[in-house]
Structure formats: structure tokens, C-alpha cells
Design a protein around this motif. Structure first.
Motif: not given
Length: 591
Positions: A500-504
Motif C-alpha cells: 500500500s506504500d507503492l504505486p500499485l
């Protein structure tokens, strides 16, 4: 002890107070506050819109060059007509330009307004006509097109235009039904400009102190609702905070109000503080009326404003509770189209369920059955429907594709194998490449099990994470298609919280008749963000789940249901990290 925040939900038992059955005349069946940090999620309340999904408005400008000359003594007098092409192939007219007299290279002034919807394919058809001289003084909307000379036709999908860094697309004109013939009919250039009144916004952090307690056995669970006063004297809610549970001195997460929401800094706003009840019967603690300019003064003066409560007799009581503005910051709030047209991309990835519960692919009742007649199975349909929309936002159209839950050629069961069978690389060329790799894998991979998502999500997250070191303009979208119940629910939650911290973003399509209750938990649409086994909470919701059987037969398609939250999740990530669209000259240079 620090205050704990609780997202609102309509489910009972989550209110954190004992007053859920208490009566209140303030409002019932009220739309609940946003479940994430307000105005960062891109949801309806945060955008001030009335529907989910990305529905920005664009103005289309048209110009043509080297048109055919259909007049004898002068040049053609062209007019353009814009149509939306419906699923059944019928054309729905959206607008017409003015007539440009005596020109084979017209640049029309009249714009055509269209609604951009990311979550669906939007095919457009453009017709150019030479208008007969006897109709010069007739309003263009009343012209009968069958009485005019047809000069040419062009077609495209709206996303083909908005993903261009110039937001312009040039198309060759051809005859009706795609026939070009031997003659050059000229070209048509379409430019899309987003219709935005203003990108100005203010980010404010609000705090209250000494609120009245409305609960019997615990403290109130306050949240704020901000409304704009309209000319008629009524008010329209524009945003809400999250709930701060069991606290009479709450500080809420920052609110970001766009100028479209509050109109101007001097427009009066009503700020109401409610005690949350899971029944929906929230109780008014107090309210006040302030403009954005007033809130800025409170911040600069480090002063508070007293809440007011009006009695049934109309008497106003000034309360001890006060509202403070701890932070006030003016900023620009960019749209999804701002990012896309400046070179940001959506990189599509897919993972397919190869567990035995799908049934033997050779049998017609299998979910993996490839019909010789060409009829698509549920897996194929999901790949095509989602892939055809997202592919325009990925410049190289090279898509990572994996399978999970299958026994590969070396005899081992793998929960993340390359769909193309190539040990050296997992990318395939385009949507057709995914379809080809999927059909081939059904011959080379034996269905096995169990159903595990963790490894596929971690692999996709690794790809997204690696991109951060060399390119910040990529956002990844993983499509998981599955028929089964998860065996590794907690491991999957752990992987999702970490990702959830990633560009995903992760899209999950459920096929077949299994119980998909676990997927609803992963989706977190009930207002509770996912929590890992170590107690860490997801930064924001990155999952959207849709069951094909639930959507089938309805007016909304599977792809619409899946993709409607994606622009909001994209904006949440960009805004949380203060990533701005790139200046046009930088985008064009790197492109």
C-alpha cells in the motif's frame, strides 16, 4: 494516550460508543464520511462529484487539412460533427462545429464538450461535411446532414487523445465504413483540453477542544461535516472528516478543499460537529459559520471559534467547545488527466488462477475451456475487457503476465510462474500476447493448488518498488483473475499492507460460483483498512474486487465496476507523496 481514528461505516458495532440506538432528528441515512484520509482518496465526497469513477470534462477542438474540394466556383464550406459510438454500433451525436466558409484547411472555433470516463472505452466518430450555400443562415443544429456533401470520416478512442503529451491526435480521413479509395481525403486533428474552473485548493487541519459529551458510558466520537451555503439559502455538503473515536479534544486528518467545492474564499461555509452513531443517527454537538478566509484568519491568529447549538425554540447557545485551525496551506490540486497527459503511465500486469477447482480445461464446463467457436471464457473476457482500457496508458504495451497454483513442466507447484513459459522474462506483447500465453500455458501447465495470492502480489510489488529508483512517473495495475477461496488470507493481507506504500493498485475478478466473501474483506469497502499480522494498517485501500456473476446482466460492466476506483487510488498515491505532473517540455523531452 493519543486519539485513535476510526473510518466510518454503515455496519453496526463499529461506532465505538453505546449510543447507537439513540434517536436524532438531525439526519438519517446520511452518506457516511470518507473511509480514508479525506480528499486524498479521489472518492466522490473528495472530488465533490455525484458519481464514482473518473468523470472529468474535456473540450474537443477540431482542425482539418487538405480536405476535398466539392464546390465548383469556390472551396468547400466544411463543418464537423462528433459522435459517441455505442456498444451496439449506433452513433450518438455529441455536438457540431460552426461552418467555415470557403476553406480546405479549417480550424473550427466551436468546441464540443465530452465527459472523460477512464473506466470505459469511449470510441468517437468524426464526420466532416461540405455545407450547401443555401443553408448559410440556418443554425447548424437544424441542418439535415443527408442534404450535405460528405467529405470524410475518422475514428479514435478518447484515451488515445488524452494520453498524448500534446493532447492532440491527427487522423486520416476516409470514406464511410472505412473505405479510403484512391483519393486523399485529408486529415483531421483533435485536441482535448480539460475543462477545469480552477486547480486552486486549500489544505486545512482542524481541531476541536472541550466538546460536549453526548455518550452515556463513553466519550463522543466526533466528526466534522463541511457544507457550502447556496444562493437559495440552503446548504450542500462538500466534505467530511474521519471519526476520532472516544475523544472530546479531537484533531482530524487534513482536509483538502478545492475551489470548485467552496466557490471563493469569502463564501460562507457551515462546519458542523457530530457525534457518530453506527445506526446513522448522528447527534449534532455544535456548529458554526465561517468562510475559508475566516479559517485562514483563525490559523494566523492562533485563535479558536466557539461552536453554537440552536435550541428547539430557536435560541442560540454559545458552547464552551471551540474549533481551531492548526494548519492552513494553499496549493494546486491536479487531476488524473493532468498526470496522464504529462507523461505518467499505468503499467498493466495480470495473474491467472491455475488451481484444479477451475475444472479440466478439456471439458466444456471448465472455467478454462477454450471454445473452438471463439466464444470467450471468463478469464479471456476479463483480460480483454480490462486490458483494452488500460493499454492506452502504457506506452510500450509490454505486460508482465503470471500464473499461480499450477504444476509447471519441472513437476513443481508454483504460485508465481511466467505465463509465457520463458524463464528469462515475464513480459508479453500487448493484450494479444497475454491471450496467446494463457492459451499456451493451459497445454503446458497442469492445474493444481492451493489458491495463494501472496507470492504474486509480492512479485508485482517488487516490480513497482524497483521502478521508484529510476522512474517516478509509472503506476502499476495488477489484475488477478481467480475462481477460488484463498488459503493464505493473512499472508495476502500482509502483502497488501506492505504494497500500500507503492504505486500499485490490485484488481481482482472472481469467476465461477465460489464464495468470494474473503475478497470483500481484501477490498476494504466496508470502511476497515487492512491490518497486517504485525498490527500495521494499510496506508490506503489499493484493492478493488468484482464477482462476474454479481455484475453479469446488470447495466454496469465488469470493467466499469473494476476500474471506477483506480483514478482515485492513483491520485491518493500522488498526493500523499506530493508528486506533481511534470512540466510539458520535460515530459516531451523524456518521452
Amino acid at each position: 494516550m493519543a486519539a485513535t481514528t476510526m473510518p466510518l461505516t454503515s455496519s453496526t458495532g463499529l461506532g465505538g460508543s453505546s449510543n447507537s440506538s439513540r434517536k436524532s432528528s438531525e439526519f438519517e441515512n446520511e452518506t457516511l464520511p470518507c473511509r480514508t484520509a479525506p480528499n486524498l482518496c479521489g472518492c466522490v465526497a473528495c472530488r465533490g462529484g455525484s458519481n464514482r469513477g473518473s468523470k472529468d470534462t474535456a473540450l474537443l477542438s477540431l482542425a482539418a487539412f487538405n480536405l476535398r474540394d466539392r464546390d465548383i466556383t469556390s472551396k468547400s464550406d466544411p463543418m464537423a460533427v462528433v459522435y459517441a459510438k455505442k456498444i451496439d454500433g449506433k452513433l450518438d451525436e455529441l455536438g457540431r462545429t460552426e461552418v467555415v466558409l470557403n476553406s480546405l484547411n479549417p480550424t473550427w472555433i466551436e468546441k464540443v464538450t465530452v465527459a472523460f470516463q477512464f473506466e470505459i472505452m469511449q470510441p468517437f466518430v468524426f464526420h466532416v461535411y461540405d455545407i450547401d450555400t443555401k443553408y448559410y443562415n440556418v443554425p447548424v443544429k437544424t441542418l439535415k446532414l443527408e442534404d450535405q456533401d460528405f467529405l470524410g470520416e475518422a475514428t479514435c478512442v478518447l484515451s488515445e487523445i488524452v494520453t498524448k503529451q500534446s493532447r492532440s491526435l491527427t487522423l486520416n480521413l476516409h470514406g464511410k465504413s472505412g473505405h479510403t479509395g484512391l483519393r486523399n481525403l485529408g486529415v483531421l486533428t483533435i485536441h482535448a483540453e480539460e475543462l477545469v474552473a480552477s486547480r486552486s485548493a486549500v489544505e486545512i487541519t482542524l481541531r476541536c477542544s472541550y466538546l460536549d459529551n453526548k455518550d452515556l458510558f463513553s466519550k463522543s466520537d466526533p466528526f466534522l461535516r463541511v457544507s457550502r451555503i447556496v444562493e437559495s439559502g440552503g446548504s450542500i455538503p462538500i466534505c467530511k472528516t474521519e471519526v476520532v473515536n472516544n475523544n472530546l479534544n479531537p484533531t482530524w486528518k487534513p482536509l483538502c478543499l478545492s475551489m470548485q467545492q467552496f466557490g471563493s474564499k469569502d463564501n460562507p461555509l457551515i462546519i458542523e460537529c457530530f457525534d457518530f452513531n453506527s445506526s446513522g443517527n448522528h447527534v449534532l454537538i455544535g456548529k458554526l459559520q465561517k468562510s475559508v478566509a475566516d479559517l485562514e484568519k483563525l490559523h494566523k491568529g492562533r485563535s479558536g471559534a466557539n461552536l453554537i447549538l440552536t435550541s428547539h425554540h430557536g435560541h442560540e447557545k454559545i458552547l464552551k467547545g471551540q474549533l481551531f485551525v492548526d494548519q492552513f496551506c494553499e496549493k494546486e490540486q491536479y487531476s488524473f488527466l493532468d498526470y496522464i497527459s504529462s507523461g505518467f503511465e499505468l503499467n498493466f500486469m495480470v495473474a491467472i488462477d491455475f488451481t484444479a477447482s477451475n475444472g479440466n480445461p478439456r471439458n466444456p464446463d471448465s472455467l478454462h475451456y477454450i471454445d473452438p467457436s471463439g466464444r470467450l471464457n471468463s478469464y479471456q473476457k476479463a483480460i480483454i475487457d480490462v486490458g483494452e482500457v488500460i493499454q492506452f496508458y502504457d506506452s510500450d504495451k509490454r505486460f508482465p503476465a503470471w500464473g499461480f497454483g499450477g504444476r509447471t513442466s519441472d513437476g513443481t507447484i508454483s504460485h508465481c510462474f511466467n505465463l509465457n513459459g520463458n524463464a528469462g522474462g515475464f513480459e508479453v506483447e500487448g493484450v494479444e500476447g497475454i491471450m496467446t500465453a494463457y492459451a499456451s500455458a493451459l497445454h503446458n501447465v497442469a492445474l493444481a493448488g492451493p489458491t495463494l495470492f501472496g507470492q504474486v502480489i509480492n512479485t508485482a510489488a517488487q516490480t513497482a518498488g524497483q521502478s521508484l529508483s529510476y522512474n517516478s512517473n509509472k503506476y502499476f495495475v495488477l489484475l488477478i483473475i481467480t475462481d477460488g477461496v484463498l488459503t493464505d488470507l493473512q499472508e495476502t493481507k500482509d502483502a497488501l499492507v506492505k504494497a500500500s506504500d507503492l504505486p500499485l493498485s490490485i484488481l481482482i475478478v472472481g469467476v465461477g460460483g465460489a464464495d468470494f466473501g474473503q475478497m470483500e474483506v481484501l477490498d476494504a469497502d466496508n470502511g476497515q483498512r487492512l491490518e497486517s499480522s504485525t498490527g500495521r494498517v494499510a496506508t490506503h485501500d489499493i484493492v478493488q474486487f468484482v464477482s462476474m456473476r454479481d455484475v453479469h446482466g446488470g447495466r454496469i460492466s465488469v470493467v466499469q465496476a473494476l476500474l471506477e476506483e483506480l483514478p482515485g487510488q492513483f491520485l491518493t498515491y500522488m498526493r500523499r507523496r506530493d508528486i506533481k505532473p511534470r512540466p510539458l517540455h520535460v515530459a516531451q523531452t523524456s518521452g
